[in-house]
Design a protein around this motif. Structure first.
Motif, PDB file in Angstrom:
ATOM      1  N   GLU A 251      -3.133   5.142  -3.161  1.00 34.53           N
ATOM      2  CA  GLU A 251      -4.069   6.161  -2.682  1.00 34.53           C
ATOM      3  C   GLU A 251      -3.788   7.476  -3.393  1.00 34.53           C
ATOM      4  OE1 GLU A 251      -5.402   6.114   1.614  1.00 34.53           O
ATOM      5  OE2 GLU A 251      -4.182   7.923   1.539  1.00 34.53           O
TER       6      GLU A 251
ATOM      7  N   TRP B 122       3.709   0.444   2.774  1.00 34.08           N
ATOM      8  CA  TRP B 122       3.378  -0.601   3.744  1.00 34.08           C
ATOM      9  C   TRP B 122       3.299  -1.919   2.997  1.00 34.08           C
ATOM     10  CZ3 TRP B 122      -1.730   1.666   6.092  1.00 34.08           C
ATOM     11  CH2 TRP B 122      -1.472   2.917   6.650  1.00 34.08           C
TER      12      TRP B 122
ATOM     13  N   HIS C 282      -7.157  -0.319  -6.357  1.00 38.95           N
ATOM     14  CA  HIS C 282      -6.621  -1.649  -6.069  1.00 38.95           C
ATOM     15  C   HIS C 282      -6.233  -2.300  -7.393  1.00 38.95           C
ATOM     16  CE1 HIS C 282      -7.625  -6.009  -4.599  1.00 38.95           C
ATOM     17  NE2 HIS C 282      -6.332  -5.831  -4.798  1.00 38.95           N
TER      18      HIS C 282
ATOM     19  N   ARG D  23       0.836  -1.204   0.000  1.00 36.61           N
ATOM     20  CA  ARG D  23       0.000   0.000   0.000  1.00 36.61           C
ATOM     21  C   ARG D  23       0.866   1.247   0.000  1.00 36.61           C
ATOM     22  NH1 ARG D  23      -5.295   0.945   1.448  1.00 36.61           N
ATOM     23  NH2 ARG D  23      -5.763   3.073   1.993  1.00 36.61           N
ATOM     24  N   ARG D  24       0.480   2.196  -0.859  1.00 31.93           N
ATOM     25  CA  ARG D  24       1.096   3.519  -0.851  1.00 31.93           C
ATOM     26  C   ARG D  24       0.021   4.505  -0.444  1.00 31.93           C
ATOM     27  NH1 ARG D  24       1.873   6.433  -6.182  1.00 31.93           N
ATOM     28  NH2 ARG D  24      -0.292   6.794  -5.692  1.00 31.93           N
ATOM     29  N   GLY D  25       0.160   5.050   0.767  1.00 32.24           N
ATOM     30  CA  GLY D  25      -0.795   6.028   1.265  1.00 32.24           C
ATOM     31  C   GLY D  25      -0.501   7.403   0.702  1.00 32.24           C
TER      32      GLY D  25
ATOM     33  N   ARG E 109       3.713  -4.992   9.946  1.00 27.98           N
ATOM     34  CA  ARG E 109       3.988  -4.769   8.521  1.00 27.98           C
ATOM     35  C   ARG E 109       5.404  -4.240   8.333  1.00 27.98           C
ATOM     36  NH1 ARG E 109       0.040   0.166   8.996  1.00 27.98           N
ATOM     37  NH2 ARG E 109       1.523   1.810   9.493  1.00 27.98           N
TER      38      ARG E 109
ATOM     39  N   VAL F  28      -8.746   5.177  -3.379  1.00 37.14           N
ATOM     40  CA  VAL F  28      -7.795   4.081  -3.330  1.00 37.14           C
ATOM     41  C   VAL F  28      -8.069   3.179  -4.519  1.00 37.14           C
ATOM     42  CG1 VAL F  28      -6.961   2.091  -2.034  1.00 37.14           C
ATOM     43  CG2 VAL F  28      -7.636   4.164  -0.825  1.00 37.14           C
TER      44      VAL F  28
ATOM     45  N   ASP G   4      -1.109  -7.806  -4.539  1.00 32.58           N
ATOM     46  CA  ASP G   4      -2.168  -6.795  -4.471  1.00 32.58           C
ATOM     47  C   ASP G   4      -1.516  -5.459  -4.163  1.00 32.58           C
ATOM     48  OD1 ASP G   4      -4.856  -8.101  -4.709  1.00 32.58           O
ATOM     49  OD2 ASP G   4      -3.988  -9.342  -3.115  1.00 32.58           O
ATOM     50  N   VAL G   5      -1.848  -4.448  -4.946  1.00 32.05           N
ATOM     51  CA  VAL G   5      -1.273  -3.117  -4.790  1.00 32.05           C
ATOM     52  C   VAL G   5      -2.413  -2.129  -4.580  1.00 32.05           C
ATOM     53  CG1 VAL G   5       0.140  -1.332  -5.878  1.00 32.05           C
ATOM     54  CG2 VAL G   5       0.585  -3.749  -6.377  1.00 32.05           C
ATOM     55  N   TYR G   6      -2.306  -1.335  -3.520  1.00 37.77           N
ATOM     56  CA  TYR G   6      -3.295  -0.311  -3.223  1.00 37.77           C
ATOM     57  C   TYR G   6      -2.594   1.038  -3.298  1.00 37.77           C
ATOM     58  CZ  TYR G   6      -6.068  -4.196  -1.553  1.00 37.77           C
ATOM     59  OH  TYR G   6      -6.763  -5.373  -1.469  1.00 37.77           O
TER      60      TYR G   6
END
Length: 136
Positions: A71, A11, A126, A2-4, A44, A124, A67-69
């Motif tokens: 934001e 993360w 996905h 995940r990239r916030g 994490r 977000v 899986d890549v999220y």
């Protein structure tokens, strides 16, 4: 993975094991400083944002898919700085579609998009990146 939008680090969910730390160093270089955040639930790995593309490719090659999220802000305008960018850290309202003239994640499978309400409107996206996306 995940990239916030307003986070300084990526993360990644992968168990804490010495061999995983060693693998991260092998995939990203000896000088990276992966951090294991055991206060997060679940724990994490956190890694500097500039490693996004290389890390996703390495994870997809190791596990077959990841899986890549990503934001994005719904209020940050896309402008010339985004369209002429050379780095991959796009967070603006174009959702990366115009970033640097196009993005490498356009070949990934877009699974869904969720809008989050908060102090800054966020979206977000996905994606699923597969090993085959990186084979030549």
């Amino acid at each position: 993975m995940r990239r916030g939008y307003d986070e300084t680090r990526l993360w990644m969910a992968m168990p804490y094991k010495p061999r995983n730390r060693a693998w991260l160093h092998g995939a990203l270089g000896e000088y990276i400083r992966p951090h294991w955040n055991n206060t997060a639930t679940p724990g994490r790995w956190e890694i500097a944002k500039p490693h996004l593309q290389v890390l996703i490719e390495a994870l997809a090659r190791r596990f077959g898919e990841v899986d890549v999220y990503l934001e994005f802000s719904t209020t940050e305008r896309c402008d010339r700085n985004c369209r002429t960018a050379t780095r991959d850290d796009c967070t603006c309202s174009c959702r990366g579609e115009y970033h640097g003239g196009g993005t490498y994640w356009t070949d990934w499978l877009l699974v869904g998009e969720d809008t989050l309400i908060g102090p800054v409107g966020r979206v977000v996206r996905h994606y699923v990146a597969r090993r085959s996306d990186f084979e030549t």
